[in-house]
Write a protein that holds these residues in place. Structure first.
Motif, short mmCIF file in Angstrom:
data_model
loop_
_atom_site.label_atom_id
_atom_site.label_comp_id
_atom_site.label_asym_id
_atom_site.label_seq_id
_atom_site.Cartn_x
_atom_site.Cartn_y
_atom_site.Cartn_z
N ARG A 16 0.81 -1.21 0.00
CA ARG A 16 0.00 0.00 0.00
C ARG A 16 0.84 1.26 0.00
NH1 ARG A 16 -4.09 -0.33 4.87
NH2 ARG A 16 -4.67 1.68 3.93
N TYR A 17 2.03 1.21 0.60
CA TYR A 17 2.88 2.39 0.70
C TYR A 17 4.25 2.07 0.13
CZ TYR A 17 -0.77 3.54 4.08
OH TYR A 17 -1.98 3.76 4.68
N SER A 18 4.88 3.09 -0.43
CA SER A 18 6.20 2.90 -1.01
C SER A 18 6.91 4.25 -1.01
CB SER A 18 6.09 2.34 -2.43
OG SER A 18 7.37 2.11 -2.97
N GLY A 19 8.19 4.23 -1.35
CA GLY A 19 8.96 5.45 -1.43
C GLY A 19 9.93 5.63 -0.29
N TYR A 20 11.05 4.88 -0.29
CA TYR A 20 12.07 5.04 0.73
C TYR A 20 13.42 4.65 0.16
CZ TYR A 20 12.18 -0.04 1.30
OH TYR A 20 12.32 -1.39 1.08
#
Length: 295
Positions: free
Chosen positions: A151-155
C-alpha cells in the motif's frame, strides 16, 4: 473395534494439538513455511546446494585470512580494548568511527530502496568531490507496486555492514565511553531517520532499532550535528514501542540513514564523517518516560 473413553479423549487431543503429526499419520500432505515470495514472482526451481560455488583455492585463502584475523585478535587483547592501551581508551573524548577518504570506505556500506519490493525509487552511493566525502543521491517515488498487496512505497536507506571477526563471528562497537553522536553532513532539506541497531538477546527482537529524526536545512554549508544517545527512541518494524529503554552502547552493530517522506523527486545527502564524542555538559540518561508495570 470400538475405542474406550480414555482412548477417545487421547485421540481427540492428539488431533487437536498436533495437526502436523496427524497429517503424517493420515497420509495428508504437510505444508511447511518457506521463504516469502511476492505475488507474481516465479518459483525457484534450482536446488539450494546448486547455487554454492565450490572452490578449493578459495577455501585455502579463506583459512589463511581467518587465521590471520584470529592472530591479530589474540595480540590485541594483550594491548587493550580494540588494540589500544587501556589508558588511551579511558581518556578518549572523541573518536571518528566512519570517514570517507577513498573507494575502499564505500565497501563498508549497503544501499537499498523500495525497488527491492517492486517500487520505483532509486538510490546510489559514490565519493564526493576530491574523494573526501560520501554522497548518497537518487530519486524518491511514492507510487506503490501493482502487486495488490503493498500500500505504501517510497524510501531509500544507507546502512553500514555488520563488522566481523575471524570465522565470521560478530563484532560489536563499544561506544560506552561516549554519550553523543557527532555528524558532519550536508543535506537538501529533507528529513532523515538515523537508525542504530544493537545486539539483542531474543530472536523476536531482531527488528528493533533506535531512531532519531534528523532535519537537514539544505544549502551549500556543512552542518555539525551532535545528537545525545539519550534522545534515541526504540521502534520495531517502523512502529514506536510503548515500553522504551536505553540503547546498549557496548554492543552496537550498525548505523543507517533512511528517507521516506511523501515528497517525490530527487534527494541527496553528503557525509563527511560519523564520529562519537563525550559531552560533559550533557547529563541526561534517557529522555523518554519509563512506564512502570502494575505489580
Amino acid at each position: 473395534m470400538a475405542l474406550t473413553p480414555l482412548k477417545q479423549i487421547a485421540t481427540r487431543h492428539f488431533l487437536t494439538l498436533s495437526p502436523s503429526l496427524c497429517s503424517l499419520v493420515c497420509g495428508k500432505r504437510v505444508n511447511f513455511m518457506g521463504v516469502y515470495r511476492r505475488p507474481g514472482e516465479p518459483r525457484e526451481t534450482v536446488w539450494p546446494w546448486k547455487k554454492i560455488e565450490f572452490s578449493f583455492a578459495k577455501g585455502v585463502d579463506g583459512i589463511y585470512k581467518h587465521l590471520g584475523l584470529l592472530k591479530d585478535e589474540m595480540f590485541q587483547r594483550f594491548v587493550g580494548p580494540q588494540g589500544r592501551p587501556i589508558k588511551e581508551h579511558m581518556l578518549e573524548q572523541t573518536q571518528v568511527q566512519w570517514e570517507f577518504r577513498g573507494p575502499e570506505s564505500l565497501s563498508q556500506w549497503v544501499v537499498s530502496s523500495d525497488r527491492e519490493i517492486g517500487g520505483r525509487s532509486e538510490a546510489y552511493l559514490k565519493l564526493g568531490r576530491n574523494n573526501t566525502t560520501c554522497l548518497l543521491y537518487g530519486t524518491i517515488c511514492t507510487t506503490p507496486p501493482r502487486d495488490g498487496e503493498t500500500r505504501y512505497s517510497g524510501y531509500c536507506t544507507l546502512c553500514s555492514k555488520q563488522p566481523r571477526m575471524s570465522f565470521d563471528r560478530k563484532r560489536h562497537y563499544d561506544w560506552s565511553s561516549f554519550n553523543s553522536l557527532h555528524l558532519r553532513i550536508r543535506g537538501d532539506g529533507r528529513p532523515w531517520m538515523i537508525n542504530i541497531g544493537a545486539e539483542t538477546y531474543f530472536s523476536h527482537q531482531s527488528d528493533d532499532l533506535y531512531n532519531y529524526v534528523l532535519y537537514t536545512r539544505g544549502g551549500p554549508y556543512w552542518e555539525d550535528v551532535k545528537i545525545p544517545f539519550s534522545k534515541f527512541f526504540l521502534s520495531s518494524r517502523g512502529r514506536v514501542q510503548d515500553e522504551q529503554h536505553q540503547l546498549w552502547l557496548d554492543k552496537v552493530n550498525t548505523i543507517g540513514f533512511t528517507t521516506g517522506n511523501e515528497a517525490d523527486g530527487p534527494f541527496q545527502l553528503e557525509i563527511d564523517f560519523i564520529g562519537l564524542c563525550n559531552d560533559r555538559a550533557h547529563t541526561e540518561e534517557f529522555a523518554y518516560e519509563m512506564y512502570k508495570r502494575n505489580p
